[in-house]
Scaffold this motif. Structure first.
Motif, PDB file in Angstrom:
ATOM      1  N   MET A   1       0.840  -1.202   0.000  1.00 54.48           N
ATOM      2  CA  MET A   1       0.000   0.000   0.000  1.00 54.48           C
ATOM      3  C   MET A   1       0.874   1.250   0.000  1.00 54.48           C
ATOM      4  SD  MET A   1      -2.908   1.115   2.703  1.00 54.48           S
ATOM      5  CE  MET A   1      -1.864   2.293   3.538  1.00 54.48           C
ATOM      6  N   PHE A   2       0.458   2.250  -0.772  1.00 51.22           N
ATOM      7  CA  PHE A   2       1.231   3.488  -0.821  1.00 51.22           C
ATOM      8  C   PHE A   2       0.944   4.331   0.412  1.00 51.22           C
ATOM      9  CE2 PHE A   2       1.746   7.956  -1.672  1.00 51.22           C
ATOM     10  CZ  PHE A   2       2.976   8.007  -2.297  1.00 51.22           C
ATOM     11  N   GLU A   3       1.996   4.825   1.031  1.00 53.19           N
ATOM     12  CA  GLU A   3       1.795   5.765   2.134  1.00 53.19           C
ATOM     13  C   GLU A   3       2.575   7.033   1.835  1.00 53.19           C
ATOM     14  OE1 GLU A   3       2.001   5.053   6.407  1.00 53.19           O
ATOM     15  OE2 GLU A   3       1.488   2.977   5.899  1.00 53.19           O
ATOM     16  N   ALA A   4       1.880   8.161   1.821  1.00 50.25           N
ATOM     17  CA  ALA A   4       2.560   9.424   1.573  1.00 50.25           C
ATOM     18  C   ALA A   4       3.431   9.750   2.783  1.00 50.25           C
ATOM     19  CB  ALA A   4       1.539  10.525   1.341  1.00 50.25           C
ATOM     20  N   SER A   5       4.710  10.096   2.522  1.00 49.99           N
ATOM     21  CA  SER A   5       5.563  10.488   3.640  1.00 49.99           C
ATOM     22  C   SER A   5       5.629  12.001   3.704  1.00 49.99           C
ATOM     23  CB  SER A   5       6.986   9.956   3.460  1.00 49.99           C
ATOM     24  OG  SER A   5       7.018   8.925   2.539  1.00 49.99           O
ATOM     25  N   THR A   6       5.663  12.511   4.904  1.00 52.63           N
ATOM     26  CA  THR A   6       5.757  13.953   5.082  1.00 52.63           C
ATOM     27  C   THR A   6       7.051  14.455   4.445  1.00 52.63           C
ATOM     28  OG1 THR A   6       4.691  13.615   7.168  1.00 52.63           O
ATOM     29  CG2 THR A   6       5.704  15.767   6.847  1.00 52.63           C
ATOM     30  N   ILE A   7       6.960  15.572   3.750  1.00 51.89           N
ATOM     31  CA  ILE A   7       8.166  16.147   3.148  1.00 51.89           C
ATOM     32  C   ILE A   7       8.605  17.291   4.051  1.00 51.89           C
ATOM     33  CG2 ILE A   7       9.159  17.240   1.113  1.00 51.89           C
ATOM     34  CD1 ILE A   7       6.938  15.907  -0.551  1.00 51.89           C
ATOM     35  N   ASP A   8       9.766  17.087   4.663  1.00 52.48           N
ATOM     36  CA  ASP A   8      10.211  18.041   5.673  1.00 52.48           C
ATOM     37  C   ASP A   8      11.418  18.819   5.148  1.00 52.48           C
ATOM     38  OD1 ASP A   8      10.440  19.386   8.015  1.00 52.48           O
ATOM     39  OD2 ASP A   8      11.455  17.773   9.098  1.00 52.48           O
ATOM     40  N   THR A   9      11.137  19.838   4.332  1.00 51.49           N
ATOM     41  CA  THR A   9      12.251  20.666   3.844  1.00 51.49           C
ATOM     42  C   THR A   9      11.741  22.082   3.582  1.00 51.49           C
ATOM     43  OG1 THR A   9      13.831  21.024   2.055  1.00 51.49           O
ATOM     44  CG2 THR A   9      11.836  19.813   1.487  1.00 51.49           C
ATOM     45  N   ALA A  10      12.580  23.045   3.829  1.00 48.27           N
ATOM     46  CA  ALA A  10      12.219  24.444   3.571  1.00 48.27           C
ATOM     47  C   ALA A  10      12.591  24.818   2.134  1.00 48.27           C
ATOM     48  CB  ALA A  10      12.944  25.349   4.558  1.00 48.27           C
ATOM     49  N   ASP A  11      13.326  23.915   1.457  1.00 44.95           N
ATOM     50  CA  ASP A  11      13.772  24.168   0.090  1.00 44.95           C
ATOM     51  C   ASP A  11      12.665  23.744  -0.876  1.00 44.95           C
ATOM     52  OD1 ASP A  11      14.847  23.941  -2.439  1.00 44.95           O
ATOM     53  OD2 ASP A  11      16.786  23.186  -1.751  1.00 44.95           O
ATOM     54  N   LYS A  12      12.060  24.713  -1.556  1.00 46.62           N
ATOM     55  CA  LYS A  12      10.895  24.410  -2.395  1.00 46.62           C
ATOM     56  C   LYS A  12      11.219  23.522  -3.588  1.00 46.62           C
ATOM     57  CE  LYS A  12       7.097  27.515  -1.801  1.00 46.62           C
ATOM     58  NZ  LYS A  12       6.120  28.368  -2.472  1.00 46.62           N
ATOM     59  N   VAL A  13      12.398  23.718  -4.169  1.00 47.92           N
ATOM     60  CA  VAL A  13      12.770  22.892  -5.318  1.00 47.92           C
ATOM     61  C   VAL A  13      12.887  21.433  -4.875  1.00 47.92           C
ATOM     62  CG1 VAL A  13      14.553  22.468  -7.059  1.00 47.92           C
ATOM     63  CG2 VAL A  13      13.855  24.817  -6.523  1.00 47.92           C
ATOM     64  N   GLU A  14      13.515  21.243  -3.716  1.00 49.40           N
ATOM     65  CA  GLU A  14      13.654  19.895  -3.158  1.00 49.40           C
ATOM     66  C   GLU A  14      12.282  19.332  -2.775  1.00 49.40           C
ATOM     67  OE1 GLU A  14      15.771  17.646  -3.086  1.00 49.40           O
ATOM     68  OE2 GLU A  14      15.006  16.306  -1.540  1.00 49.40           O
ATOM     69  N   PHE A  15      11.426  20.179  -2.206  1.00 47.05           N
ATOM     70  CA  PHE A  15      10.057  19.762  -1.860  1.00 47.05           C
ATOM     71  C   PHE A  15       9.351  19.208  -3.102  1.00 47.05           C
ATOM     72  CE2 PHE A  15       5.529  20.587  -1.879  1.00 47.05           C
ATOM     73  CZ  PHE A  15       5.105  20.074  -0.662  1.00 47.05           C
ATOM     74  N   HIS A  16       9.418  19.944  -4.191  1.00 44.91           N
ATOM     75  CA  HIS A  16       8.706  19.510  -5.399  1.00 44.91           C
ATOM     76  C   HIS A  16       9.367  18.292  -6.042  1.00 44.91           C
ATOM     77  CE1 HIS A  16       5.389  22.264  -5.602  1.00 44.91           C
ATOM     78  NE2 HIS A  16       6.188  23.243  -5.224  1.00 44.91           N
ATOM     79  N   ARG A  17      10.684  18.151  -5.863  1.00 44.34           N
ATOM     80  CA  ARG A  17      11.350  16.947  -6.368  1.00 44.34           C
ATOM     81  C   ARG A  17      10.800  15.715  -5.637  1.00 44.34           C
ATOM     82  NH1 ARG A  17      14.900  13.384  -5.535  1.00 44.34           N
ATOM     83  NH2 ARG A  17      15.313  14.068  -3.407  1.00 44.34           N
ATOM     84  N   GLN A  18      10.657  15.845  -4.324  1.00 46.01           N
ATOM     85  CA  GLN A  18      10.148  14.717  -3.534  1.00 46.01           C
ATOM     86  C   GLN A  18       8.663  14.466  -3.812  1.00 46.01           C
ATOM     87  OE1 GLN A  18      11.234  14.484   0.633  1.00 46.01           O
ATOM     88  NE2 GLN A  18      13.111  15.641   0.290  1.00 46.01           N
ATOM     89  N   LEU A  19       7.906  15.566  -4.029  1.00 40.13           N
ATOM     90  CA  LEU A  19       6.477  15.422  -4.336  1.00 40.13           C
ATOM     91  C   LEU A  19       6.305  14.658  -5.661  1.00 40.13           C
ATOM     92  CD1 LEU A  19       3.692  16.289  -3.152  1.00 40.13           C
ATOM     93  CD2 LEU A  19       3.820  18.309  -4.629  1.00 40.13           C
ATOM     94  N   ALA A  20       7.133  14.993  -6.650  1.00 36.95           N
ATOM     95  CA  ALA A  20       7.076  14.309  -7.954  1.00 36.95           C
ATOM     96  C   ALA A  20       7.410  12.829  -7.790  1.00 36.95           C
ATOM     97  CB  ALA A  20       8.051  14.975  -8.926  1.00 36.95           C
ATOM     98  N   GLN A  21       8.394  12.552  -6.945  1.00 33.63           N
ATOM     99  CA  GLN A  21       8.799  11.166  -6.694  1.00 33.63           C
ATOM    100  C   GLN A  21       7.630  10.385  -6.075  1.00 33.63           C
ATOM    101  OE1 GLN A  21      12.087  10.905  -3.895  1.00 33.63           O
ATOM    102  NE2 GLN A  21      13.352  10.023  -5.511  1.00 33.63           N
ATOM    103  N   GLN A  22       6.911  11.044  -5.157  1.00 31.89           N
ATOM    104  CA  GLN A  22       5.772  10.373  -4.511  1.00 31.89           C
ATOM    105  C   GLN A  22       4.640  10.158  -5.513  1.00 31.89           C
ATOM    106  OE1 GLN A  22       4.578  10.974  -0.578  1.00 31.89           O
ATOM    107  NE2 GLN A  22       6.466  11.946   0.093  1.00 31.89           N
TER     108      GLN A  22
END
Ligand code: SME
Length: 160
Positions: A1-22
């Motif tokens: 089952m997929f579980e979304a993990s919290t993305i804990d970064t203040a860096d928006k580019v990194e945030f969106h990289r992780q969001l895309a990965q999810q």
């Protein structure tokens, strides 16, 4: 089952990289368009802070029709060229609205919305719909968010 993990970064580019990965993980092995649209809206709404609406409108002829979303019930049909969503389809380009009260023709679905980001979804070179994000905070979205949501639109369009 997929579980979304919290993305804990203040860096928006990194945030969106992780969001895309999810998003890629979420769509893995699933090609149903509505299921993936539903999960995409849930992922965005859960992960991005300060949103009051996140969802899709899908293009049917000359109208956008409400698709899967999170937030308050919204207007169902938006003609191409109307509102922020219909204007983004007409222009075939993303629209970042820092203050919705200053956008002529903005369609208010939730009076709490103060800023908005609308990104067209392209498939085989054609616009098939938009991703629409609303925030109660003025100027909530910036160019990093726009680039991040444009990437999500690409991942979504390639999933079905
Ligand atoms: N504000 C949008 C309408 C859709 S709602 O925000 C969910 C617009 O002007 O197109």
């Amino acid at each position: 089952m997929f579980e979304a993990s919290t993305i804990d970064t203040a860096d928006k580019v990194e945030f969106h990289r992780q969001l895309a990965q999810q998003a890629e993980g979420l769509f893995d092995g699933e090609t149903d368009m509505i299921a993936n649209a539903a999960n995409l809206s849930a992922l965005i709404y859960q992960m991005m802070p300060d949103l009051n609406w996140a969802g899709l409108y899908l293009l049917k002829g000359e109208q956008l029709v409400l698709g899967p979303f999170q937030g308050k019930p919204a207007c169902v049909r938006i003609p191409v060229g109307r509102g922020v969503c219909g204007t983004a389809v007409e222009r075939k380009a993303s629209i970042l609205v820092e203050d919705v009260h200053a956008f002529p023709g903005h369609i208010a679905c939730d009076a709490a919305s103060r800023s908005e980001l609308v990104v067209p979804i392209f498939r085989h070179g054609e616009v098939i719909g938009v991703i629409d994000l609303d925030s109660p905070r003025p100027s909530r979205f910036d160019m990093d968010d726009q680039a991040g949501i444009e990437r999500l639109a690409e991942i979504f369009a390639a999933s079905f």
